[in-house]
Scaffold this motif. Structure first.
Motif, short mmCIF file in Angstrom:
data_model
loop_
_atom_site.label_atom_id
_atom_site.label_comp_id
_atom_site.label_asym_id
_atom_site.label_seq_id
_atom_site.Cartn_x
_atom_site.Cartn_y
_atom_site.Cartn_z
N ARG A 251 39.96 34.94 48.28
CA ARG A 251 39.24 35.37 47.08
C ARG A 251 40.17 35.31 45.86
O ARG A 251 39.73 34.96 44.76
N ILE A 252 41.43 35.65 46.06
CA ILE A 252 42.41 35.54 44.97
C ILE A 252 42.55 34.08 44.56
O ILE A 252 42.51 33.75 43.36
N ASN A 253 42.71 33.21 45.55
CA ASN A 253 42.91 31.79 45.25
C ASN A 253 41.69 31.18 44.56
O ASN A 253 41.82 30.31 43.69
N LYS A 254 40.49 31.60 44.96
CA LYS A 254 39.27 31.12 44.30
C LYS A 254 39.27 31.52 42.83
O LYS A 254 38.93 30.73 41.94
N ASN A 255 39.65 32.78 42.57
CA ASN A 255 39.69 33.25 41.18
C ASN A 255 40.72 32.47 40.37
O ASN A 255 40.48 32.14 39.21
N LEU A 256 41.86 32.15 40.98
CA LEU A 256 42.88 31.36 40.28
C LEU A 256 42.35 29.96 39.97
O LEU A 256 42.63 29.41 38.89
N LYS A 257 41.56 29.42 40.87
CA LYS A 257 40.95 28.10 40.64
C LYS A 257 39.99 28.17 39.47
O LYS A 257 39.99 27.30 38.58
N TRP A 258 39.15 29.22 39.43
CA TRP A 258 38.20 29.36 38.32
C TRP A 258 38.93 29.60 37.00
O TRP A 258 38.52 29.10 35.96
N MET A 259 40.03 30.36 37.06
CA MET A 259 40.82 30.60 35.85
C MET A 259 41.36 29.29 35.28
O MET A 259 41.30 29.04 34.08
N LYS A 260 41.88 28.46 36.16
CA LYS A 260 42.42 27.17 35.72
C LYS A 260 41.32 26.33 35.08
O LYS A 260 41.53 25.70 34.02
N GLN A 261 40.16 26.30 35.71
CA GLN A 261 39.03 25.55 35.15
C GLN A 261 38.64 26.10 33.79
O GLN A 261 38.33 25.34 32.87
#
Length: 395
Positions: A251-261
């Protein structure tokens, strides 16, 4: 439950129409096809019952929730959650109204139940700052918007129970059974992994659209991971169950992916480093109530917002704080080399200051739908107003 007997008759009539057979007197005597029809009708009836409850029994369910969890009597706590809720609602993409309150439970948790009831534990208010708490609340509101509670409570009603309620013939008996199941679900909400993932993704959209730090999602999940490990609670009284939540690190990694996008691909977090256009800038350290990872995610989130807007200004130091324009990006401790941090930041920023990023979020289409409904309602009201003032409608 008006028309209970009519629903039974309708199911029998459906069986007659589809099979050509005479309507059976009992389920036991029915053919396999007719039993399937009875089962489908019973499950549809249960689904409709809980959908109506979800739409119309909000205050009753709020009372049930508060009786089970208790209410934390604090104007400050209540104002805090109500303010965050209103900010999320003001995105214009939230279709429902929710009843939000704080329970005295010290655990870090929150839950969304039937009737749009959002309960936030006092423990969550103590553990999270507003950006982190906003993500948790946005996540729960996403469950409400997607009606996950309705599908969750339906799963607590087995086929045999559904048939018993549907064909029992007694409205009072049926309401008693289904009501008890709903009351038990109030404090034991259960969502599937797919529903949790959906709520995480939609929650991130609400978070950033409401103006909160995009890093609030990853930071809140980090707080949960530090306390509970790879599984987080579901429902106010739930046992930690990795089966119904994605791994917290995922879930942390997913949020980091969305942040980058959200940043247009300009900002990233790798191995504890905040990366800007591929350049390592600095690794935040723990300070005050924040861990090093929380500060990393929240600092990266501030840079995400800057790049989302585009044309990022150079970083400068003022009074032990790193600024980019009017945005306070990072507060330095005495042991940190602020000049080096600024130099590295500006090296990354100079490579590409970015252009405004146009998000393609699910809530954008939801907002458009709501705006169309509002305009249609306004038009209808306008037509109605003309009639009321004496205009005679054409025949």
């Amino acid at each position: 439950m008006k028309g209970w007997k009519k629903k039974i008759a309708a199911a029998m009539l459906a069986a007659v129409c589809l099979t050509g057979a005479a309507a059976p007197v009992t389920v036991e005597a029915a053919t396999t096809t007719q039993k399937i029809l009875y089962g489908a009708a019973a499950l549809l009836f249960v689904s409709s019952y809980y959908s109506r409850m979800d739409d119309h029994d909000g205050l009753k369910l709020l009372d049930q929730c508060q009786q089970q969890t208790g209410v934390y009597e604090s104007a400050e706590a209540d104002n805090r959650v109500q303010s965050i809720y209103e900010n999320i609602r003001n995105t214009g993409a939230v279709e429902r109204n929710y009843n939000v309150y704080v329970s005295p439970n010290e655990e870090i948790n929150a839950f969304m139940s039937l009737g749009g009831v959002l309960c936030v534990n006092k423990g969550s208010l103590d553990a999270f700052d507003d950006d982190e708490l906003a993500y948790v609340m946005a996540h729960e509101i996403s469950h409400g918007e997607k009606r996950h509670s309705v599908s969750g409570v339906k799963k607590r009603v087995g086929l045999i129970t559904a048939l018993d309620v549907y064909l029992g013939g007694s409205a009072t008996y049926g309401e008693y059974i289904l009501g008890n199941i709903a009351a038990n679900y109030v404090s034991n909400a259960f969502f599937t992994k797919d529903q949790e993932k959906e709520a995480d993704a939609l929650g991130f959209q609400y978070l950033v659209e409401a103006g909160y730090n995009p890093g609030g999602g990853a930071a809140s999940m980090q707080v949960l991971k530090d306390k509970y490990g790879e599984s987080s609670p579901s429902g106010i009284k739930a046992v930690l169950a990795p089966g119904n939540h994605p791994k917290t690190s995922d879930r942390i990694n997913k949020n980091l992916k969305w942040m980058k996008q959200y940043s247009g691909g300009h900002v990233d977090v790798k191995d504890g480093w905040i990366m800007v256009n591929g350049e390592k800038t600095f690794q935040p350290i723990a300070a005050g109530r924040y861990t090093d990872k929380e500060r990393t995610f929240l600092t990266a989130g501030k840079l995400d917002k800057l790049y989302h807007a585009g044309n990022v200004p150079d970083a400068v130091i003022e009074d032990d704080t790193i600024y980019c324009g009017n945005t306070a990006v990072y507060n330095l401790s005495s042991s940190e080399n602020g000049k080096l941090y600024v130099e590295n930041l500006n090296k990354g920023i100079a490579k590409d200051r970015g252009e405004a990023v146009k998000s393609d979020f699910e809530i954008d289409s939801r907002r458009e739908k709501l705006e169309k409904k509002a305009k249609a309602a306004e038009k209808d009201n306008g037509n109605g107003a003309e009639t009321e003032t004496g205009a005679i409608p054409e025949a």
